[in-house]
Design a protein around this motif. Structure first.
Motif: not given
Length: 128
Positions: A90-97
């Motif tokens: 899994s990968l977390f992608i922050p808001s707006g990136v």
């Protein structure tokens, strides 16, 4: 001009669950529901990419958790080194990136994308 980019990206990222298997990117909407955070909702989507296919640079109006179901995907997040994930990672992608995903394997690659986003905002925002 931004509307044209939004339409083009929507076409590239696929349509509804009725999309044809021969499309390079197929998106299947799974769930969309209100949550306890005012003004936000959860959206879950399955994205299937044919070998070598790139989902071009875009962002989302909230956080994304990408879980690779099958295959191998390379994610490029703005300002970071590329990261390659295999099935089960899994990968977390922050808001707006701003980010992209590319199928770097030999077969189909699939991800389960779970978003916590602002309600009513476009889910996919094309990068300039």
């Amino acid at each position: 001009m931004k509307m044209i980019h939004a339409i083009a990206l929507a076409l590239v990222l696929g349509g509804a669950a009725t999309a044809h298997a021969e499309q390079p990117i197929q998106r299947t909407d799974l769930i969309k529901s209100d949550i306890d955070v005012p003004g936000h909702e959860v959206v879950q989507v399955r994205v299937d990419l044919a070998p070598g296919v790139l989902a071009p640079n875009h962002s989302h109006p909230g956080e994304e958790v990408a879980f690779v179901i099958e295959g191998t995907l390379e994610y490029q997040l703005e300002g970071r080194k590329p990261v390659t994930l295999n099935a089960g990672q899994s990968l977390f992608i922050p808001s707006g990136v701003v980010h992209s995903a590319k199928n770097v394997g030999n077969g189909k690659a699939s991800e389960l994308a779970t978003y916590i986003v602002r309600k009513g905002a476009p889910l996919v925002v094309p990068a300039n």
